[in-house]
Design a protein around this motif. Structure first.
Motif, PDB file in Angstrom:
ATOM      1  N   LEU A 100      40.623  46.317  -7.169  1.00 16.15           N
ATOM      2  CA  LEU A 100      41.265  46.495  -8.476  1.00 16.15           C
ATOM      3  C   LEU A 100      41.618  47.953  -8.741  1.00 16.15           C
ATOM      4  O   LEU A 100      42.709  48.273  -9.243  1.00 16.15           O
ATOM      5  CB  LEU A 100      40.327  45.978  -9.580  1.00 16.15           C
ATOM      6  CG  LEU A 100      40.111  44.466  -9.631  1.00 16.15           C
ATOM      7  CD1 LEU A 100      38.956  44.116 -10.550  1.00 16.15           C
ATOM      8  CD2 LEU A 100      41.395  43.770 -10.092  1.00 16.15           C
ATOM      9  N   LEU A 101      40.684  48.861  -8.409  1.00 18.09           N
ATOM     10  CA  LEU A 101      40.911  50.290  -8.650  1.00 18.09           C
ATOM     11  C   LEU A 101      42.111  50.802  -7.859  1.00 18.09           C
ATOM     12  O   LEU A 101      42.974  51.516  -8.391  1.00 18.09           O
ATOM     13  CB  LEU A 101      39.652  51.085  -8.271  1.00 18.09           C
ATOM     14  CG  LEU A 101      39.739  52.597  -8.459  1.00 18.09           C
ATOM     15  CD1 LEU A 101      39.870  52.942  -9.944  1.00 18.09           C
ATOM     16  CD2 LEU A 101      38.505  53.289  -7.868  1.00 18.09           C
ATOM     17  N   LEU A 131      33.811  58.107 -16.963  1.00 21.19           N
ATOM     18  CA  LEU A 131      33.812  59.550 -16.718  1.00 21.19           C
ATOM     19  C   LEU A 131      32.610  60.204 -17.395  1.00 21.19           C
ATOM     20  O   LEU A 131      31.964  61.101 -16.818  1.00 21.19           O
ATOM     21  CB  LEU A 131      35.119  60.170 -17.240  1.00 21.19           C
ATOM     22  CG  LEU A 131      35.262  61.687 -17.053  1.00 21.19           C
ATOM     23  CD1 LEU A 131      35.202  62.063 -15.574  1.00 21.19           C
ATOM     24  CD2 LEU A 131      36.571  62.177 -17.670  1.00 21.19           C
ATOM     25  N   TYR A 132      32.302  59.748 -18.615  1.00 21.12           N
ATOM     26  CA  TYR A 132      31.150  60.308 -19.331  1.00 21.12           C
ATOM     27  C   TYR A 132      29.860  60.090 -18.538  1.00 21.12           C
ATOM     28  O   TYR A 132      29.037  61.005 -18.395  1.00 21.12           O
ATOM     29  CB  TYR A 132      31.044  59.658 -20.722  1.00 21.12           C
ATOM     30  CG  TYR A 132      29.810  60.084 -21.484  1.00 21.12           C
ATOM     31  CD1 TYR A 132      29.765  61.304 -22.144  1.00 21.12           C
ATOM     32  CD2 TYR A 132      28.674  59.267 -21.522  1.00 21.12           C
ATOM     33  CE1 TYR A 132      28.624  61.703 -22.835  1.00 21.12           C
ATOM     34  CE2 TYR A 132      27.531  59.654 -22.216  1.00 21.12           C
ATOM     35  CZ  TYR A 132      27.509  60.879 -22.869  1.00 21.12           C
ATOM     36  OH  TYR A 132      26.377  61.283 -23.541  1.00 21.12           O
ATOM     37  N   MET A 158      41.039  58.643  -6.949  1.00 20.38           N
ATOM     38  CA  MET A 158      41.821  57.571  -7.564  1.00 20.38           C
ATOM     39  C   MET A 158      41.517  57.441  -9.051  1.00 20.38           C
ATOM     40  O   MET A 158      42.430  57.306  -9.877  1.00 20.38           O
ATOM     41  CB  MET A 158      41.546  56.241  -6.842  1.00 20.38           C
ATOM     42  CG  MET A 158      42.189  56.147  -5.471  1.00 20.38           C
ATOM     43  SD  MET A 158      42.152  54.479  -4.757  1.00 20.38           S
ATOM     44  CE  MET A 158      40.408  54.271  -4.435  1.00 20.38           C
ATOM     45  N   LEU A 159      40.231  57.491  -9.402  1.00 18.66           N
ATOM     46  CA  LEU A 159      39.858  57.414 -10.813  1.00 18.66           C
ATOM     47  C   LEU A 159      40.497  58.527 -11.627  1.00 18.66           C
ATOM     48  O   LEU A 159      41.074  58.306 -12.694  1.00 18.66           O
ATOM     49  CB  LEU A 159      38.331  57.493 -10.945  1.00 18.66           C
ATOM     50  CG  LEU A 159      37.545  56.184 -10.904  1.00 18.66           C
ATOM     51  CD1 LEU A 159      36.049  56.472 -10.842  1.00 18.66           C
ATOM     52  CD2 LEU A 159      37.867  55.326 -12.126  1.00 18.66           C
ATOM     53  N   MET A 163      43.383  58.399 -14.682  1.00 18.19           N
ATOM     54  CA  MET A 163      43.141  58.971 -16.006  1.00 18.19           C
ATOM     55  C   MET A 163      44.184  60.033 -16.357  1.00 18.19           C
ATOM     56  O   MET A 163      44.666  60.081 -17.503  1.00 18.19           O
ATOM     57  CB  MET A 163      41.723  59.556 -16.062  1.00 18.19           C
ATOM     58  CG  MET A 163      40.639  58.485 -16.143  1.00 18.19           C
ATOM     59  SD  MET A 163      38.972  59.133 -16.454  1.00 18.19           S
ATOM     60  CE  MET A 163      38.500  59.624 -14.811  1.00 18.19           C
ATOM     61  N   LEU A 164      44.538  60.868 -15.398  1.00 17.87           N
ATOM     62  CA  LEU A 164      45.548  61.898 -15.682  1.00 17.87           C
ATOM     63  C   LEU A 164      46.871  61.253 -16.064  1.00 17.87           C
ATOM     64  O   LEU A 164      47.560  61.712 -16.984  1.00 17.87           O
ATOM     65  CB  LEU A 164      45.723  62.809 -14.461  1.00 17.87           C
ATOM     66  CG  LEU A 164      44.532  63.693 -14.077  1.00 17.87           C
ATOM     67  CD1 LEU A 164      44.848  64.504 -12.822  1.00 17.87           C
ATOM     68  CD2 LEU A 164      44.158  64.632 -15.218  1.00 17.87           C
ATOM     69  N   ASN A 165      47.244  60.192 -15.345  1.00 19.79           N
ATOM     70  CA  ASN A 165      48.514  59.521 -15.652  1.00 19.79           C
ATOM     71  C   ASN A 165      48.473  58.843 -17.024  1.00 19.79           C
ATOM     72  O   ASN A 165      49.478  58.807 -17.739  1.00 19.79           O
ATOM     73  CB  ASN A 165      48.821  58.481 -14.571  1.00 19.79           C
ATOM     74  CG  ASN A 165      49.215  59.118 -13.251  1.00 19.79           C
ATOM     75  OD1 ASN A 165      49.709  60.244 -13.227  1.00 19.79           O
ATOM     76  ND2 ASN A 165      48.986  58.413 -12.149  1.00 19.79           N
TER      77      ASN A 165
END
Length: 882
Positions: A100-101, A131-132, A158-159, A163-165
């Motif tokens: 999925l990721l 992320l936290y 990838m994570l 998140m940046l996108n």
């Protein structure tokens, strides 16, 4: 394409049956489809041709969000963190999370509409929670070699990319507000930086900076409502005392990003920052960075300083300051015409932090960055200089402490001061007074030197500074300092005193002389001040040192404007008193003399100060200098240097004679052309043995122009003595025509501080290049040229018999014939012959060339007879012919 079409049909079938399937079967169908999708993507080089991509993105993102929440539900933080890692890892039996990721990772890089579908799935809040946990709760799980595994790194990349996108879109930031993890993560960076996961520090910083740039009004209200900035500042105050400086900078830069980036939307976070001692925190953190090794923590420290610089323009109201212009100012300066571009300073609190850093720190990097920040602020808007200097007075105050700073900072500071004049066209009188006081006190010689160079640059910009620095007392101060140094030089003449005239002190003397020279150029009043101070005897003491000479000569040349006789007396006296080996002192004096002789008013002073005899004495001192091979003192001097001195000496004589009947008459009446011929003949390249030459039958005859081309432009070997003779004859030819003082054959060389003095160079190797021969032959073939100085023709004739060398009889007589032919071409016009009849050329030919006249078989007999006959036919008085 076929593969994508097949996948498209399969996904359509999935959509049709999905509503009728139980959730577990629906999820299994989708997970079975994803490997086919990823395989197609890999085989098509990353190009996705899928009509239902937005629906696919929505389904996959929702499923990933669901799996994340399921793994987090009801678990303690550390256990939840471990469960997330197991879900997203790339190996093991359960690969659904990884599948999925990776799918979401690829889909997030397609187009904006697809990204909006991913954002709408609830994934932004879920990943923020991930992320936290990853940042706040580090795990000790590593691979066998003790390093983070490659799979873990790929999962992290990838994570972070997903998140940046998502978070660079305002919609993505808005989705975060439903949860409380954004403010939790910001506060965590400000409180747990020393306890967090090391591998997640940089990724977390990247993600938060991306969110900061996409802040919305709602996100700002949210952060303000939970006192996010206030709590972060309080925590950073605690960390500032315990953490390494570079780590505190990294953590603080994240918080400051949210303050700075939010300001264009709302001033709320900046107000919260200011009300909770945010500026005091920054000052404390930045000052802790003193003494850091080069590049250690620099990126985050520089980021904080850049953001702090930007904050100086963040304010609600424009600063209002009254104009306080002190006159005089440069003619083209007009404060009323200074227009604001909008990038003006409105936040003095922020600037005061920059100012305080410079005042409290002596760190080279910190101080240099503060000065660079001020330069940037000035560049944003010219008005900013005045707004700051009329309120906080940073440059004025920095001048008081600049001598405590490292040398590179001093140089940078005075360049900034210099730019006020050069770039803003403004004269900062108060600052200049302090700079002048700094020079007077001379606490740190290097600082004094740098300050003086700054004022020198200003002085060269406009004559106004000649008046300003005279009226301020700077000129008098410099003259007093130079008088003191001149006395020391005079006392130490011929000896070496330890520590005297070395390094910075010597450079300081040189710049003081340059400053006085700049203040006197174009200013008769300043020159009179110098003379009234009784400085002339002291100034000329500096002539002996080559690094002082250029500026000293410039000062003396300004003196000539008010008193030609005094200038001539100094220069001619220095020429006559110079030693035989001080060739370059003589050259510099001669070049200065030539500049002054351009004014006809100086010619009389030159004559009355024994200028002609002084210059001819230089030629006398060079007896034997052009011998081949050289001997004695001349072995250490290149022949090019000697030729250069001959050239400039003859140039000086020609310039003094130019269009001056009184000087021409004086030179002729006192037999100085004969003296010149005698001195040139004794240089060593002309024959002086007096032996009778045996006439030869010449195998070939060349014109003088052809001779010159062969000597300097062909590969034909020519002896050194002959080349030197040809150069001297060329000088005399231009003297005949009255143009020698306009010629230039030698390259200018101006020695700077730190270079070896030309007088100290050993051996001829550095001086063996010959003068430029450009367009030489064409000058000899110009045909009929007016004779301005007939006495110079007499000199050429007197040197004619000396164009001889044992072992080169054929070549000697060939060059003699060529010279005679050239002399004949000079006197072929009636006007030239009339000019020559007034000289003693006829008797010079008879007395200098007796052998050629008495022997009809001599190669020179016929050409000399023709010259004689041409001149005799124009003789007005029979006594001349007799």
């Amino acid at each position: 394409t076929l593969q994508w079409e097949t996948l498209g049909r399969q996904f359509v079938e999935y959509e049709q049956v999905a509503p009728f399937l139980i959730p577990e079967e629906q999820q299994r169908r989708l997970l079975d489809f994803l490997p086919l999708f990823l395989k197609a993507w890999e085989q098509s080089a990353g190009v996705i041709v899928f009509p239902n991509i937005q629906l696919l993105a929505s389904e996959v993102s929702k499923l990933l969000t669901k799996e994340i929440k399921r793994n987090l539900n009801g678990k303690p933080a550390e256990e939840a963190r471990l469960a997330l890692e197991q879900l997203l890892q790339q190996k093991g039996e359960a690969e659904d999370g990884c599948l999925l990721l990776k799918s979401v990772y690829l889909l997030s890089q397609t187009d904006l509409r697809t990204m909006w579908n991913i954002i709408g799935s609830g994934l932004p809040a879920a990943l923020m929670q991930c992320l936290y946990l990853f940042f706040t709760f580090p795990l000790k799980k590593t691979s066998d070699d003790g390093e983070t595994s490659e799979d873990d790194t790929q999962t992290q990349e990838m994570l972070v990319k997903i998140m940046l996108n998502m978070y660079r879109e305002e919609q993505g930031v808005e989705e975060l507000l439903a949860a409380d993890k954004l403010q939790s993560l910001i506060i965590a960076t400000a409180s747990l930086w020393d306890q967090c996961s090391h591998s997640w520090k940089v990724p977390t910083g990247r993600v938060l900076r991306t969110i900061s740039k996409a802040q919305t009004k709602n996100s700002i209200v949210y952060l303000q409502a939970v006192d996010c900035i206030k709590i972060a500042i309080q925590n950073l105050f605690k960390l500032a005392d315990t953490l390494p400086a570079c780590d505190v900078c990294e953590a603080a830069s994240i918080v400051l990003c949210f303050v700075k980036d939010s300001y264009p939307i709302s001033s709320a976070l900046l107000t919260e920052f200011e009300n909770n001692d945010g500026y005091q925190l920054l000052l404390k953190i930045i000052l802790r960075c003193e003494g850091l090794q080069q590049n250690e923590g620099d990126p985050y420290l520089d980021e904080i300083l850049d953001m702090l610089t930007c904050l100086t323009t963040c304010g609600k109201t424009e600063l209002k300051v009254s104009g306080n212009i002190v006159h005089p100012q440069l003619p083209h300066f007009d404060f009323e015409q200074t227009r604001s571009s909008g990038m003006t300073v409105k936040n003095l609190q922020a600037f005061q932090v920059l100012q305080s850093i410079f005042q409290k720190s002596n760190d080279q990097h910190l101080c240099g960055r503060i000065l660079a920040a001020i330069d940037t602020i000035w560049a944003w808007d010219t008005v900013n200089f005045f707004l700051l200097e009329w309120t906080l007075q940073p440059i004025n105050q920095f001048t008081d402490i600049i001598h405590f700073k490292p040398h590179p900072v001093q140089v940078q500071f005075f360049r900034l001061v210099e730019s006020i004049v050069l770039d803003l066209s403004y004269v900062p009188h108060e600052i200049l007074k302090k700079v002048q006081y700094l020079i007077k006190e001379n606490v740190v010689p290097f600082c004094t030197l740098t300050a003086l160079r700054c004022l020198l640059s200003m002085t060269k910009k406009d004559l106004l500074f000649s008046d300003i620095f005279r009226d301020s007392g700077l000129l008098g101060l410099l003259l007093a300092l130079l008088r003191k140094q001149a006395k020391i030089l005079r006392k130490s003449a011929g000896t070496h005193l330890p520590g005297l005239e070395e390094g910075t002190e010597k450079e300081l003397n040189a710049v003081m002389l340059k400053m006085v020279a700049a203040l006197t150029v174009g200013s008769v009043r300043n020159t009179v001040v110098l003379k009234d101070y009784g400085m002339v005897p002291y100034i000329k003491i500096f002539l002996d040192d080559e690094c002082y000479r250029s500026a000293t000569l410039s000062i003396l040349e300004q003196l000539s404007v008010i008193n030609y006789e005094e200038y001539m007396s100094i220069i001619i006296g220095a020429l006559c008193s110079s030693t035989q080996g001080e060739l370059h002192l003589k050259l510099d004096l001669l070049k200065s003399l030539l500049r002054i002789l351009e004014s006809p008013k100086s010619h009389s002073a030159f004559r009355t100060c024994s200028g002609f005899n002084g210059l001819l004495s230089l030629l006398s001192d060079m007896e034997g200098a052009l011998q081949d091979p050289p001997s004695g003192l001349w072995t250490a001097v290149g022949q090019n240097c000697i030729l250069e001195l001959v050239f400039y000496t003859l140039q000086g004589i020609t310039a003094a004679l130019h269009l001056d009947p009184a000087n021409s008459n004086f030179f002729q009446r006192h037999g100085l052309f004969e003296k010149m011929a005698e001195d040139l003949g004794s240089l060593g390249c002309f024959w002086t043995q007096g032996e009778r030459q045996i006439p030869l039958s010449l195998e070939k005859t060349r014109t003088f122009a052809e001779f010159l081309d062969a000597a300097f432009c062909s590969s034909e070997p020519f002896p050194m003595w002959l080349k030197n003779c040809i150069w001297i004859l060329n000088f005399l030819d231009h003297m005949v025509k009255g143009t020698l003082h306009l010629e230039s054959y030698f390259k200018e060389r101006k020695p700077e501080m730190g270079e070896v003095s030309r007088d100290d160079q050993e051996g001829p190797q550095a001086q063996e290049e010959y003068p430029s021969y450009a367009s030489f032959s064409c000058r000899w073939e110009m045909g009929d040229c007016a004779i301005v100085h007939p006495g110079a023709v007499c000199v050429m004739v007197r040197l004619l018999p000396k164009l001889y060398k044992e072992g080169h009889s054929q070549l000697s007589q060939e060059i003699q014939c060529a010279v005679v032919d050239h002399i004949q071409s000079l006197v072929k016009s009636e006007k030239s012959r009339q000019v020559m009849c007034g000289s003693d050329l006829l008797s010079t030919i008879i007395t200098s060339c007796q052998d050629a006249f008495r022997n009809e078989s001599h190669p020179l007999h016929l050409p000399l007879t023709r010259v004689f006959e041409k001149l005799a036919s124009q003789a007005i008085e029979p006594d001349v012919l007799r």
